[in-house]
Structure formats: structure tokens, C-alpha cells
Design a protein around this motif. Structure first.
Motif, PDB file in Angstrom:
ATOM      1  N   ALA A 138      -9.341  29.430  66.635  1.00 39.32           N
ATOM      2  CA  ALA A 138     -10.155  28.193  65.656  1.00 39.32           C
ATOM      3  C   ALA A 138     -12.026  27.485  66.480  1.00 39.32           C
ATOM      4  O   ALA A 138     -11.647  27.104  67.155  1.00 39.32           O
ATOM      5  CB  ALA A 138      -9.719  27.263  64.987  1.00 39.32           C
ATOM      6  N   TYR A 154      -6.024  34.328  52.847  1.00 38.77           N
ATOM      7  CA  TYR A 154      -5.108  33.099  53.369  1.00 38.77           C
ATOM      8  C   TYR A 154      -4.207  32.130  52.502  1.00 38.77           C
ATOM      9  O   TYR A 154      -2.967  32.335  52.770  1.00 38.77           O
ATOM     10  CB  TYR A 154      -5.887  31.783  54.131  1.00 38.77           C
ATOM     11  N   MET A 205      -6.533  21.264  60.306  1.00 32.76           N
ATOM     12  CA  MET A 205      -7.007  22.504  60.304  1.00 32.76           C
ATOM     13  C   MET A 205      -7.621  23.108  59.013  1.00 32.76           C
ATOM     14  O   MET A 205      -7.146  22.669  58.261  1.00 32.76           O
ATOM     15  CB  MET A 205      -6.366  23.543  61.033  1.00 32.76           C
ATOM     16  N   LYS A 213      -8.888  25.922  56.313  1.00 33.43           N
ATOM     17  CA  LYS A 213      -9.015  27.764  56.357  1.00 33.43           C
ATOM     18  C   LYS A 213      -9.279  28.430  55.277  1.00 33.43           C
ATOM     19  O   LYS A 213      -9.696  27.575  54.194  1.00 33.43           O
ATOM     20  CB  LYS A 213      -7.909  28.198  56.760  1.00 33.43           C
ATOM     21  N   TYR A 259      -6.112  37.523  58.720  1.00 28.71           N
ATOM     22  CA  TYR A 259      -6.093  36.886  59.708  1.00 28.71           C
ATOM     23  C   TYR A 259      -6.197  37.664  60.830  1.00 28.71           C
ATOM     24  O   TYR A 259      -5.792  38.909  61.040  1.00 28.71           O
ATOM     25  CB  TYR A 259      -4.281  36.866  60.017  1.00 28.71           C
ATOM     26  N   TRP A 287     -11.361  29.785  60.596  1.00 27.66           N
ATOM     27  CA  TRP A 287     -10.649  28.980  60.634  1.00 27.66           C
ATOM     28  C   TRP A 287     -11.638  27.645  61.997  1.00 27.66           C
ATOM     29  O   TRP A 287     -12.296  28.208  62.373  1.00 27.66           O
ATOM     30  CB  TRP A 287      -9.565  28.701  61.767  1.00 27.66           C
TER      31      TRP A 287
END
Ligand code: AMP
Length: 588
Positions: free
Chosen positions: A230, A357, A404, A406, A412, A421
């Protein structure tokens, strides 16, 4: 394939640091390499025998290597040692010594890459009481048939001192050129590498099957996937700016990232730096299968130490107690954990990386049945600054580091750091606004209470362009007595006689280390420095960046590889950010 071809290439590569030249030498080497040997060549180039996650270590001590040189050359150990002391490089010393060889072997065989590789592999696998004798026999048999130059490289590989400075990206560039004729294909190779963490395997496939094979490359269970990372943001406002008006916020837990590969009762755990860490967590291996509803799956989670009575999260340092070979059961019961799942990367034969996600999170919640031990990381969908702030507050109150954030529809991205991220940590009280993860490259002996230990450490940031570790500060505050003991224990195993060539430091330390251990520090500001080497020349000619009033936070980041440390680019961004703040406040 004759080993002399590889030794020639090694010699040329050792003499340059220029990426284009290195790539050219690699292309020439790969073009001469038969398909069946290519993976071995790729591992050897990196001073390895197998991909890191398999944990195959050569572990040959200098003493043993010296004895082997003596045995095969007939030259006394003392003489070899004194030659070694002159240059500090045993590989080189061996080549000088072997030039003066007094014994000649009558049946000199040409040595092949295959033979060298197989012999090194046997050495790595030897265990038990007679293993030292056997190792010496194997080494001297190779040295008997090697030319001095070949011998020097064999020894460098054995001792782990081969440093050609070839980044993985350079190897992939060269593979793309040699086997597909187009450097642009690097991107596809990179994907294969990101999902397998095995450059040798990628090389073999592109050599044997061309782009077709690489495009069809699939995730294999028990081969770790390189983790997604991230970017950081400093404030809720910046987060909203970058993420849009609807995204996920998860607690950022302060534990160890674990990638779990599960098939039935078989569980293998990989760390963030892709080391197999299964032996530190026998409890996960035992308890997790019953929480998983899938035949084959790769999941990501944060293992976090907890207070058993209150269920509260405890800081990362508590997990350090598990970093031991013996009596691990005791550590497991004394320092209990929970496993907090946050992603699914592979499910029943199919990759999940390209799912958004939200889809992955839904799937994750179906696959992992929650109980006392296995949890889903707390998550909330947020739409504005206030909602982020509230969730951040909750996360800090339960012992987490921050959030975090997202993006809901994004895949991903294995092996890369990007904007999908973001991490938002609680404002540190240090003025810099964030901590840095730095590599310990050297140390100065302690005085007074710190005698016999390292009192001050010399730290470096990572220059990922040059694959070098550039000095950035000395740190001598923030250490407890226990920290100093622990650091001494870890670091005294990493001492080198000469400064590792990947270290860039003008400052002379009392001792130098292999650049491996990462520690976290905070500082009051980043300043220009004529001595330190971080981001040298980026702001002003012959001037680098340094940390002012750095302080150790207590965190030894064993889960990070040196290449995961803060990069010069990040340091530069922080430096520019602090100038902007000062400017906005009319301070400059
Ligand atoms: P940093 O080490 O500061 O770059 O932060 C990234 C690390 O945060 C990851 O490698 C994970 O170990 C950890 N982490 C904690 N909670 C989460 C989460 N919810 N999602 C992803 N990573 C997390």
C-alpha cells in the motif's frame, strides 16, 4: 553446459554496475544456455540454488572453505588465511592461491554447470555429524577440477558472497530479449514472477514454451504469491481525494502478515518476504483447517498477539518470542494469537487476483468460518472524511496502527505498491508524520552501560534503482536494555569482514553487517547532508538526505526483507512533503 561460460559471464558482470551492460551480458549468456539448464543459471546468478521460499541454504563457513582450498591445492591453511586477510575476499584469494597450486591432478575433467549445481545442492542438503567432512570432500573435488577463476566463483556462491548487483527486473529484461526478441514482454514475465516468486521457473517456461507458455502461467498452491503493498496517506482528506466517494476501510493490525496455503490438513505459511514461517506457528497449522471451507485455497491474514483475558490486540513485538527453533510450544501457549483474514488470492483451482476487492471480500467471508481463533479483519464501507475518522478512532482504541483503505472494484496487484490500497496511520507525535523502516548496515561499540554491545547503529534506506543501501543516519536512542541485547544477538551473526559492496556509506562504522535486518525509526525531520548517501544528488549536487534526531521505535521488523525497507524515493517524498507543510504555514 561448461561452467567456464558462466564464470566468464560472472567476471564481466562483476566489472560493471551499468544496467544496460548487465542486461547485454545476460542476454548473451542466456542465448548460450540449453533449456534444461536455464533455471539453474538464473538461481546461480542470484547466488541461490532454489527460490528463497524453499529455504535451501548453503551455509558453508569460511573455515571449512579454507580447509577445502588447502586440501585441493596442497597449500597450508595459514598461507591461505594470510592471502585472504590481504583482500578480504576468499573467492579472490582462492584464485590467487590456485594459480600457485603445487599439486596437479592428472585426470582434470571439464566442470559443467550441472555438476557444480548438483554438488552445491548436495552440500546444502547435508546434515548430521559427518556432514562437515562430506562438505569438505565435495568442495575440494570441485576445486580440483576448476580453473582459478571458476574456483573463485564456486567459493563465492558457497559462502554467499557473490554480488553481481543484478536486480530481478534486469534478469526479466534479459529473458524477454533472449527468448522472445522483445523487451516489452517483460511485463508478462513479471506477472508470472509475481504469482510464483520463482524466477527460475519463469525462465524455464519462457525458454521452453515462449510467450505462449508465460501467458498461460498459473498460480500453484504452495508457491507463494508476491504480496500487494500500500501507499501511504497522511490524512483523511488525502484519502478521500485519492479513493473517491465510496471505499473499504479495514483495521490495520499490528502483527505479522501471513500468506496461508491450505489443502485439506496441509497448511504452509509464508511471511511477507516469502520465507516459509510454518514452524513458528504450529497453532495455525493445527487449528486453521477446521475454519476453512474450501478444498484448495490461498489466503492472507495478519497474525496478531492478543491478551488472552481481554482479547485486546498486542503490539507486533510480542510475536518476536515465537522466533525460535526450540521450545516453540511454550512460546505458543505463553503468547497466544488470533489469525485475522483480509484477502483470498486463489480458490479451488482458480486465481482470484483479477476479482474486485468487494467480490474477494465476500468470498473470503464465505470461506473462513469465524471462531475464537480465526477472524475476519474488521471492515467498514466508508464514504467521507468523518466516517474514516470514526473508524480510525475505533481501530486505534482496539490496539491497531491505523487503517488500510481499499478501492472496492480493484484487483489484487501481486508484487506491487500502488494507489488501490492506502495506509493511514495514526499521526505520529514525531514531526515527520511517519516512521521509516531502515536497514542496519553497521554499528559502533557501546560505552558505559552499553559496553560489549552495539551502542549506536548505522542505518540505510534502499536505493531500488541501483539495488544499493545508502546510509541515512546513526541512531543511538530509543533502545531498552532488552532491545540492545536482542539486537546484539541478531546482528553479531551478520558481521562481515569488509563492507558489503551493496552498502553506500562514507561514514566508517566499527563493524559492518550484511544488509539484512530492518528496524523502524521515527525522526524529527529530514535534512540535507554532505555525509549521508540517501537520495544523493536528487536535491543538490554531492548532497544526500539524513534523518535528524532519529529514534528507534522498539520495532525490529523481522518480517521485512532489506529490499522492503523505505526507499530513497519515499524519503524524498517525505522531504518534499515537510517543505510543503512549512511553506503552507508560511515558515519558509
Ligand atoms: P507497512 O508494513 O507499514 O507497509 O504496512 C503494510 C502491512 O500492514 C502489511 O504488510 C500487513 O502486514 C499489515 N496489515 C495489517 N492490517 C492489514 C489489512 N487489513 N490489510 C492489509 N495489510 C494489513
Amino acid at each position: 553446459m561448461e561452467f567456464s561460460i558462466l564464470a566468464d559471464a560472472f567476471s564481466k558482470m562483476e566489472a560493471t554496475k551499468k544496467r544496460l551492460e548487465l542486461t547485454q551480458y545476460l542476454v548473451e549468456l542466456f542465448e548460450k544456455t540449453p533449456q534444461d539448464v536455464i533455471s539453474k543459471i538464473v538461481y546461480l546468478l542470484q547466488g541461490k540454488l532454489r527460490p528463497d521460499f524453499e529455504g535451501v541454504e548453503l551455509g558453508v563457513a569460511e573455515k571449512l572453505a579454507i580447509k577445502a582450498i588447502s586440501k585441493s591445492s596442497g597449500i597450508p591453511v595459514k598461507k591461505i588465511e594470510s592471502e585472504y586477510r590481504k583482500g578480504g575476499d576468499l573467492g579472490y584469494a582462492a584464485s590467487v592461491i590456485l594459480e600457485q597450486k603445487t599439486q596437479t591432478t592428472f585426470l582434470m575433467e571439464d566442470i559443467t554447470v550441472e555438476r557444480v549445481y548438483e554438488t552445491l545442492y548436495k552440500i546444502a542438503k547435508l546434515e548430521g555429524s559427518r556432514s562437515q567432512d562430506m562438505k569438505m570432500k565435495y568442495i575440494s573435488s570441485l576445486l580440483n577440477d576448476a580453473t582459478p577463476v571458476e574456483a573463485s566463483f564456486i567459493l563465492k556462491i558457497l559462502l554467499g558472497t557473490l554480488r553481481l548487483g543484478i536486480a530481478e527486473n534486469t534478469v526479466m529484461d534479459a529473458l524477454a530479449v533472449a527468448f522472445t526478441g522483445n523487451k516489452e514482454n517483460r511485463k508478462v514475465l513479471e506477472h508470472a514472477y509475481n504469482v510464483s516468486s520463482d524466477l527460475g521457473k519463469v525462465a524455464e517456461i519462457v525458454a521452453k514454451k515462449g510467450m505462449d507458455g508465460v501467458e498461460k502461467f498459473e498460480i500453484s498452491l504452495f508457491n507463494p504469491i508476491r504480496p500487494m503493498l500500500a501507499d501511504r496517506v497522511k490524512s483523511e482528506e488525502e484519502a478521500v481525494e485519492k479513493m473517491g466517494d465510496r471505499f473499504a476501510a479495514e483495521y490495520k493490525l499490528d502483527g505479522e502478515r501471513v500468506q496461508l496455503h491450505v489443502e485439506g490438513e496441509r497448511v504452509v505459511l509464508f511471511s511477507r518476504s516469502l520465507e516459509n514461517i510454518s514452524s513458528y506457528y504450529p497453532d495455525i497449522i493445527e487449528k486453521i483447517p477446521k475454519s476453512i471451507q474450501a478444498d484448495k485455497v490461498i489466503l492472507e491474514a495478519e497474525a496478531v498477539a492478543i491478551n488472552e483475558n481481554t482479547g485486546e490486540f498486542l503490539p507486533f513485538q510480542e510475536l518476536m518470542h515465537r522466533r525460535r527453533k526450540y521450545k516453540i510450544e511454550k512460546a505458543v501457549s505463553k503468547y497466544p494469537i488470533t489469525v485475522n483474514f483480509f484477502d483470498v488470492l486463489y480458490y479451488n483451482g482458480k486465481s482470484c487476483l483479477d476479482l474486485g476487492y468487494e467480490e474477494r471480500r465476500n468470498l473470503l467471508e464465505k470461506i473462513v468460518k469465524e471462531d475464537e481463533y480465526a477472524k475476519h479483519v474488521p471492515m467498514s464501507i466508508v464514504t467521507n472524511k468523518n466516517e474514516i475518522e470514526e473508524f480510525l478512532e475505533n481501530s486505534i482504541n482496539s490496539g491497531c496502527e491505523g487503517l488500510m483503505l481499499k478501492m472496492l472494484d480493484k484487483p489484487y496487484q501481486a508484487g506491487s505498491r500502488g494507489n488501490y490500497w492506502l495506509k493511514l496511520k495514526r499521526e505520529y507525535r514525531n514531526e515527520l508524520g511517519d516512521s521509516l523502516d531502515l536497514v542496519v548496515i553497521g554499528a559502533f561499540f557501546g560505552k558505559g552501560r552499553r559496553t560489549g554491545r552495539y551502542g549506536t547503529l548505522l542505518l540505510a534506506s534502499y536505493d531500488d534503482d541501483q539495488d544499493m543501501f545508502t546510509s541515512i543516519c546513526k541512531v543511538g536512542t530509543g533502545f531498552t536494555d532488552e532491545d540492545l541485547d536482542q539486537l546484539y544477538q541478531i546482528l553479531s551473526n551478520k558481521v562481515t569482514i569488509k563492507k558489503n559492496p551493496r552498502i553506500d556509506s562514507e561514514m566508517e562504522a566499527d563493524v559492518w553487517f550484511e544488509p539484512e535486518l530492518v528496524v523502524e525509526v521515527v525522526a524529527s525531520e529530514i535534512t540535507l547532508s554532505p555525509i549521508h548517501k540517501a537520495a544523493r544528488g536528487a536535491i543538490r549536487k554531492d548532497t544526500g538526505l539524513a534523518l535528524r534526531f532519529p529514534k528507534f521505535t522498539g520495532k525490529i521488523r523481522v518480517e521485512k526483507a532489506a529490499e522492503d525497507a523505505s526507499t530513497n524515493e519515499e524519503v524524498l517524498t517525505l522531504f518534499k512533503g515537510q517543505k510543503k507543510v512549512a511553506h503552507d504555514k508560511n515558515l519558509i
